[in-house]
Design a protein around this motif. Structure first.
Motif, PDB file in Angstrom:
ATOM      1  N   ASN A  38       0.819  -1.213   0.000  1.00  0.00           N
ATOM      2  CA  ASN A  38       0.000   0.000   0.000  1.00  0.00           C
ATOM      3  C   ASN A  38       0.856   1.267   0.000  1.00  0.00           C
ATOM      4  O   ASN A  38       0.358   2.354   0.290  1.00  0.00           O
ATOM      5  CB  ASN A  38      -0.927   0.023   1.223  1.00  0.00           C
ATOM      6  N   SER A  39       2.149   1.111  -0.287  1.00  0.00           N
ATOM      7  CA  SER A  39       3.119   2.215  -0.295  1.00  0.00           C
ATOM      8  C   SER A  39       3.286   2.877   1.067  1.00  0.00           C
ATOM      9  O   SER A  39       3.665   4.040   1.157  1.00  0.00           O
ATOM     10  CB  SER A  39       2.758   3.268  -1.348  1.00  0.00           C
ATOM     11  N   GLN A  40       2.985   2.148   2.135  1.00  0.00           N
ATOM     12  CA  GLN A  40       3.218   2.652   3.483  1.00  0.00           C
ATOM     13  C   GLN A  40       4.618   2.253   3.904  1.00  0.00           C
ATOM     14  O   GLN A  40       5.012   1.092   3.758  1.00  0.00           O
ATOM     15  CB  GLN A  40       2.207   2.070   4.466  1.00  0.00           C
ATOM     16  N   PHE A  41       5.365   3.213   4.452  1.00  0.00           N
ATOM     17  CA  PHE A  41       6.740   2.920   4.822  1.00  0.00           C
ATOM     18  C   PHE A  41       6.806   2.128   6.123  1.00  0.00           C
ATOM     19  O   PHE A  41       5.940   2.233   6.980  1.00  0.00           O
ATOM     20  CB  PHE A  41       7.592   4.193   4.900  1.00  0.00           C
ATOM     21  N   ASP A  71       7.526 -10.765   1.540  1.00  0.00           N
ATOM     22  CA  ASP A  71       6.982 -10.448   0.224  1.00  0.00           C
ATOM     23  C   ASP A  71       6.300  -9.090   0.178  1.00  0.00           C
ATOM     24  O   ASP A  71       6.255  -8.440  -0.857  1.00  0.00           O
ATOM     25  CB  ASP A  71       5.989 -11.517  -0.226  1.00  0.00           C
ATOM     26  N   SER A  72       5.771  -8.660   1.307  1.00  0.00           N
ATOM     27  CA  SER A  72       5.019  -7.406   1.311  1.00  0.00           C
ATOM     28  C   SER A  72       5.917  -6.170   1.380  1.00  0.00           C
ATOM     29  O   SER A  72       5.425  -5.060   1.249  1.00  0.00           O
ATOM     30  CB  SER A  72       4.041  -7.396   2.482  1.00  0.00           C
ATOM     31  N   LEU A  73       7.220  -6.341   1.588  1.00  0.00           N
ATOM     32  CA  LEU A  73       8.124  -5.198   1.710  1.00  0.00           C
ATOM     33  C   LEU A  73       9.068  -5.117   0.512  1.00  0.00           C
ATOM     34  O   LEU A  73       9.709  -6.100   0.162  1.00  0.00           O
ATOM     35  CB  LEU A  73       8.950  -5.300   2.996  1.00  0.00           C
ATOM     36  N   THR A  74       9.122  -3.925  -0.090  1.00  0.00           N
ATOM     37  CA  THR A  74      10.030  -3.710  -1.205  1.00  0.00           C
ATOM     38  C   THR A  74      10.801  -2.404  -0.979  1.00  0.00           C
ATOM     39  O   THR A  74      10.273  -1.458  -0.387  1.00  0.00           O
ATOM     40  CB  THR A  74       9.282  -3.622  -2.551  1.00  0.00           C
ATOM     41  N   PRO A  75      12.044  -2.342  -1.466  1.00  0.00           N
ATOM     42  CA  PRO A  75      12.833  -1.124  -1.317  1.00  0.00           C
ATOM     43  C   PRO A  75      12.288   0.011  -2.190  1.00  0.00           C
ATOM     44  O   PRO A  75      11.794  -0.227  -3.289  1.00  0.00           O
ATOM     45  CB  PRO A  75      14.223  -1.519  -1.809  1.00  0.00           C
TER      46      PRO A  75
END
Length: 127
Positions: A38-41, A71-75
């Motif tokens: 969801n583009s939440q940091f 899987d839910s976290l991307t740089p």
């Protein structure tokens, strides 16, 4: 970044990782964070809940290694001008600190956003 370099850098102690972060970010002019779908940091709270911080890395490979298969976290990259102009005031206003380059051993260098900005500006003045 090779696996050997990734391991070497990740195994540094907190102070050495902080210095490495400053040098790399001053050169690349970008900071890396992790975001979810969801583009939440990613925001981390200390075990006692007294401190919340935004973890940051000097390279996408290091942020990915920290996420270690989540899987839910991307740089995501933040340019240094955006970090200085938008993120530092926002983090300060929200009462968040910055966790610079969390290590594989769970240690992290915590600093105030304005202090990190000053340190980065000092290093950049040497370039």
């Amino acid at each position: 970044m090779s696996n050997d370099e990734l391991n070497r850098v990740s195994d540094m102690d907190g102070e050495d990782r902080y210095e490495y972060f400053l040098d790399q970010v001053a050169e690349s002019r970008e900071v890396w964070i992790l975001v979810n779908g969801n583009s939440q940091f990613l925001k981390i709270a200390s075990d006692d809940g007294d401190v919340e911080y935004l973890p940051v890395w000097p390279a996408s490979e290091l942020a990915s290694a920290y996420a270690n298969g989540e899987d839910s976290l991307t740089p995501r990259s933040i340019t240094l001008p955006d970090f200085f102009r938008k993120w530092v005031p926002g983090l300060t206003g929200d009462g968040l600190e910055v966790g610079v380059f969390p290590g594989a051993d769970g240690t992290v260098w915590l600093t105030e956003p304005e202090e990190l900005k000053r340190d980065l500006q000092d290093v950049m003045s040497d370039f």
